[in-house]
Write a protein that holds these residues in place. Sequence first.
Motif, PDB file in Angstrom:
ATOM      1  N   GLU A  30       0.761  -1.099   0.180  1.00 40.51           N
ATOM      2  CA  GLU A  30      -0.015   0.048  -0.050  1.00 40.51           C
ATOM      3  C   GLU A  30       0.813   1.285  -0.021  1.00 40.51           C
ATOM      4  O   GLU A  30       0.428   2.407  -0.123  1.00 40.51           O
ATOM      5  CB  GLU A  30      -0.944  -0.071   1.212  1.00 40.51           C
ATOM      6  N   CYS A  31       2.186   1.071   0.142  1.00 41.41           N
ATOM      7  CA  CYS A  31       2.927   2.283   0.004  1.00 41.41           C
ATOM      8  C   CYS A  31       3.124   2.798  -1.541  1.00 41.41           C
ATOM      9  O   CYS A  31       3.715   1.695  -2.301  1.00 41.41           O
ATOM     10  CB  CYS A  31       4.315   2.304   0.743  1.00 41.41           C
ATOM     11  N   LEU A  38      -3.254  -5.913 -11.050  1.00 39.75           N
ATOM     12  CA  LEU A  38      -2.743  -4.303 -10.677  1.00 39.75           C
ATOM     13  C   LEU A  38      -1.456  -4.041 -11.085  1.00 39.75           C
ATOM     14  O   LEU A  38      -1.052  -2.970 -11.899  1.00 39.75           O
ATOM     15  CB  LEU A  38      -2.738  -4.051  -9.149  1.00 39.75           C
ATOM     16  N   VAL A  39      -0.367  -4.940 -10.970  1.00 47.23           N
ATOM     17  CA  VAL A  39       0.886  -4.766 -11.415  1.00 47.23           C
ATOM     18  C   VAL A  39       0.848  -4.878 -13.009  1.00 47.23           C
ATOM     19  O   VAL A  39       1.735  -3.968 -13.533  1.00 47.23           O
ATOM     20  CB  VAL A  39       1.860  -5.845 -10.838  1.00 47.23           C
ATOM     21  N   ARG A  40       0.344  -5.854 -13.491  1.00 48.91           N
ATOM     22  CA  ARG A  40       0.136  -5.879 -15.168  1.00 48.91           C
ATOM     23  C   ARG A  40      -0.378  -4.369 -15.670  1.00 48.91           C
ATOM     24  O   ARG A  40       0.003  -3.960 -16.541  1.00 48.91           O
ATOM     25  CB  ARG A  40      -0.588  -7.213 -15.398  1.00 48.91           C
ATOM     26  N   VAL A  41      -1.596  -4.202 -15.043  1.00 53.91           N
ATOM     27  CA  VAL A  41      -2.323  -3.087 -15.635  1.00 53.91           C
ATOM     28  C   VAL A  41      -1.212  -1.712 -15.600  1.00 53.91           C
ATOM     29  O   VAL A  41      -1.083  -0.843 -16.506  1.00 53.91           O
ATOM     30  CB  VAL A  41      -3.660  -2.653 -15.051  1.00 53.91           C
ATOM     31  N   ALA A  42      -0.649  -1.584 -14.321  1.00 54.16           N
ATOM     32  CA  ALA A  42       0.232  -0.358 -14.093  1.00 54.16           C
ATOM     33  C   ALA A  42       1.257  -0.250 -15.248  1.00 54.16           C
ATOM     34  O   ALA A  42       1.501   0.662 -15.839  1.00 54.16           O
ATOM     35  CB  ALA A  42       0.826  -0.381 -12.672  1.00 54.16           C
ATOM     36  N   LYS A  43       1.935  -1.351 -15.476  1.00 52.96           N
ATOM     37  CA  LYS A  43       2.854  -1.433 -16.443  1.00 52.96           C
ATOM     38  C   LYS A  43       2.021  -1.206 -18.031  1.00 52.96           C
ATOM     39  O   LYS A  43       2.618  -0.447 -18.915  1.00 52.96           O
ATOM     40  CB  LYS A  43       3.355  -2.923 -16.666  1.00 52.96           C
ATOM     41  N   GLU A  44       1.012  -1.646 -18.101  1.00 53.89           N
ATOM     42  CA  GLU A  44       0.164  -1.252 -19.237  1.00 53.89           C
ATOM     43  C   GLU A  44      -0.096   0.244 -19.651  1.00 53.89           C
ATOM     44  O   GLU A  44      -0.052   0.832 -20.546  1.00 53.89           O
ATOM     45  CB  GLU A  44      -0.948  -1.969 -19.377  1.00 53.89           C
ATOM     46  N   MET A  88       1.445   6.036 -11.140  1.00 52.41           N
ATOM     47  CA  MET A  88       1.061   5.130  -9.764  1.00 52.41           C
ATOM     48  C   MET A  88      -0.393   5.032  -9.820  1.00 52.41           C
ATOM     49  O   MET A  88      -1.483   5.773  -9.867  1.00 52.41           O
ATOM     50  CB  MET A  88       1.422   6.250  -8.737  1.00 52.41           C
ATOM     51  N   ILE A  89      -0.696   3.591  -9.965  1.00 51.87           N
ATOM     52  CA  ILE A  89      -1.896   3.374  -9.968  1.00 51.87           C
ATOM     53  C   ILE A  89      -2.570   2.483  -8.639  1.00 51.87           C
ATOM     54  O   ILE A  89      -1.703   1.493  -8.296  1.00 51.87           O
ATOM     55  CB  ILE A  89      -2.171   2.249 -11.225  1.00 51.87           C
ATOM     56  N   ASN A  90      -3.559   2.909  -8.140  1.00 47.72           N
ATOM     57  CA  ASN A  90      -3.829   2.403  -6.810  1.00 47.72           C
ATOM     58  C   ASN A  90      -5.246   1.297  -7.259  1.00 47.72           C
ATOM     59  O   ASN A  90      -6.118   1.661  -8.081  1.00 47.72           O
ATOM     60  CB  ASN A  90      -4.476   3.710  -5.969  1.00 47.72           C
ATOM     61  N   MET A  91      -5.131   0.325  -6.305  1.00 41.11           N
ATOM     62  CA  MET A  91      -6.433  -0.603  -6.477  1.00 41.11           C
ATOM     63  C   MET A  91      -7.602   0.153  -6.155  1.00 41.11           C
ATOM     64  O   MET A  91      -8.753  -0.422  -6.720  1.00 41.11           O
ATOM     65  CB  MET A  91      -6.037  -1.593  -5.662  1.00 41.11           C
ATOM     66  N   GLY A  92      -7.616   0.890  -5.317  1.00 45.98           N
ATOM     67  CA  GLY A  92      -8.796   1.662  -4.861  1.00 45.98           C
ATOM     68  C   GLY A  92      -8.677   3.078  -5.526  1.00 45.98           C
ATOM     69  O   GLY A  92      -8.632   3.459  -6.490  1.00 45.98           O
ATOM     70  N   THR A  93      -8.923   3.856  -4.256  1.00 48.10           N
ATOM     71  CA  THR A  93      -8.880   5.384  -4.451  1.00 48.10           C
ATOM     72  C   THR A  93      -7.863   6.186  -4.945  1.00 48.10           C
ATOM     73  O   THR A  93      -6.541   5.400  -4.739  1.00 48.10           O
ATOM     74  CB  THR A  93      -9.412   6.376  -3.159  1.00 48.10           C
ATOM     75  N   GLU A 113      -4.893   6.149   0.420  1.00 50.72           N
ATOM     76  CA  GLU A 113      -5.599   6.518   1.421  1.00 50.72           C
ATOM     77  C   GLU A 113      -6.773   5.374   2.242  1.00 50.72           C
ATOM     78  O   GLU A 113      -6.822   5.366   3.494  1.00 50.72           O
ATOM     79  CB  GLU A 113      -6.590   7.605   1.169  1.00 50.72           C
ATOM     80  N   ASP A 114      -7.054   4.454   1.344  1.00 50.17           N
ATOM     81  CA  ASP A 114      -7.793   3.231   1.541  1.00 50.17           C
ATOM     82  C   ASP A 114      -6.753   2.084   2.106  1.00 50.17           C
ATOM     83  O   ASP A 114      -7.404   1.095   2.489  1.00 50.17           O
ATOM     84  CB  ASP A 114      -8.835   2.904   0.853  1.00 50.17           C
ATOM     85  N   GLU A 115      -5.614   2.242   1.982  1.00 49.69           N
ATOM     86  CA  GLU A 115      -4.711   1.237   2.321  1.00 49.69           C
ATOM     87  C   GLU A 115      -4.522   0.054   1.497  1.00 49.69           C
ATOM     88  O   GLU A 115      -4.105  -1.129   1.802  1.00 49.69           O
ATOM     89  CB  GLU A 115      -4.535   1.016   3.731  1.00 49.69           C
ATOM     90  N   LEU A 116      -5.005   0.130   0.122  1.00 45.13           N
ATOM     91  CA  LEU A 116      -5.311  -1.018  -0.616  1.00 45.13           C
ATOM     92  C   LEU A 116      -3.889  -0.845  -1.435  1.00 45.13           C
ATOM     93  O   LEU A 116      -3.167   0.241  -1.446  1.00 45.13           O
ATOM     94  CB  LEU A 116      -6.422  -0.802  -1.779  1.00 45.13           C
ATOM     95  N   PRO A 117      -3.387  -1.894  -2.221  1.00 44.44           N
ATOM     96  CA  PRO A 117      -2.148  -1.823  -2.745  1.00 44.44           C
ATOM     97  C   PRO A 117      -2.223  -1.057  -3.987  1.00 44.44           C
ATOM     98  O   PRO A 117      -2.976  -0.437  -4.547  1.00 44.44           O
ATOM     99  CB  PRO A 117      -1.977  -3.358  -3.439  1.00 44.44           C
ATOM    100  N   SER A 118      -0.701  -0.420  -4.488  1.00 40.46           N
ATOM    101  CA  SER A 118      -0.548   0.276  -5.402  1.00 40.46           C
ATOM    102  C   SER A 118       0.672  -0.141  -6.133  1.00 40.46           C
ATOM    103  O   SER A 118       1.514  -0.988  -5.707  1.00 40.46           O
ATOM    104  CB  SER A 118      -0.006   1.666  -4.804  1.00 40.46           C
TER     105      SER A 118
END
Length: 287
Positions: A108-109, A159-165, A240-245, A263-268
């Motif tokens: 989440e960092c 999430l990791v894949r989409v951030a790279k995309e 920087m792509i967050n899973m949530g907000t 903010e919602d402490e979901l992964p980034s």
Amino acid sequence: MGNKKHKWSILPGQELTEMDKQILYWQNRSKSVPSRDLVKTPEQIEGIRRAGVVNTGVLDAVAAVIRPGMSTQEIDDICMAYCKEHDAVPACLGYEGFPKSVCVSVNECVCHGIPKPNQILHEGDIVNVDFTTILDGYYADASRMFIVGGKTSLECEQLVRVAKECLEIGMEAAKPYCFVGDIGNAIQKHAHKYHYGVVRDLCGHGVGLKFHEEPDIAHFGKKGSGMLLVPGMVFTIEPMINMGTYKVFIDADDPFGWEVISEDELPSAQWEHTLLMTESGVEVLSY
């Protein structure tokens, strides 16, 4: 984020190049354009390119050893050692009080994670390692995501894949004489397909002669907005792509005031390249 208002300078009697004509066209239509000092000389580009080779080597060295059970401080040690072996300097060390040579951001960092001896990586963690090299006065900057142990949840893997995309789609949108907003618009559209948040409080940036230069490269926005990008400019794209907000905060437990948390402490997740704009598109200088 924000850039100064620039004016493209032409000397009296100077014969206009095709690039001059393009920039003046948009300047006369009140668009944001670069100043001449944002366009790197061939000598400067070669210097940045050499720094980029070392910077890529640092991340390759981390990729070769990152594993469950190692501390984030060990990653810092690897980066420092590689720099010393190649007569380079880590730009992060001491920058505005940052205490380590590399940013290591876990789960989440979102970014600016500070390496620690007691922060141990576990199988399934997703980790961003962000390093900036100074070599002979030139800067190159890149980051990569790592899945510790090679396996994680399906949600984090996506999430990791989409951030790279998002990075790749942003690079495809970065054409000569496009605008910064074209890049952000393309990234934002792709991330929103997955209902992910695109961090707005941080951005990519010009780089090469300093750690952070103009222009700011936002990862969201409207087509045709922001600064015109022309051949010879060097900058990063680093969504920087967050899973949530998309919202973030500074970790109150960080005594240095650097670590950014979702903010919602979901992964980034985040990927970053240093890029040179050419006559045909972007060239990767560090990855």
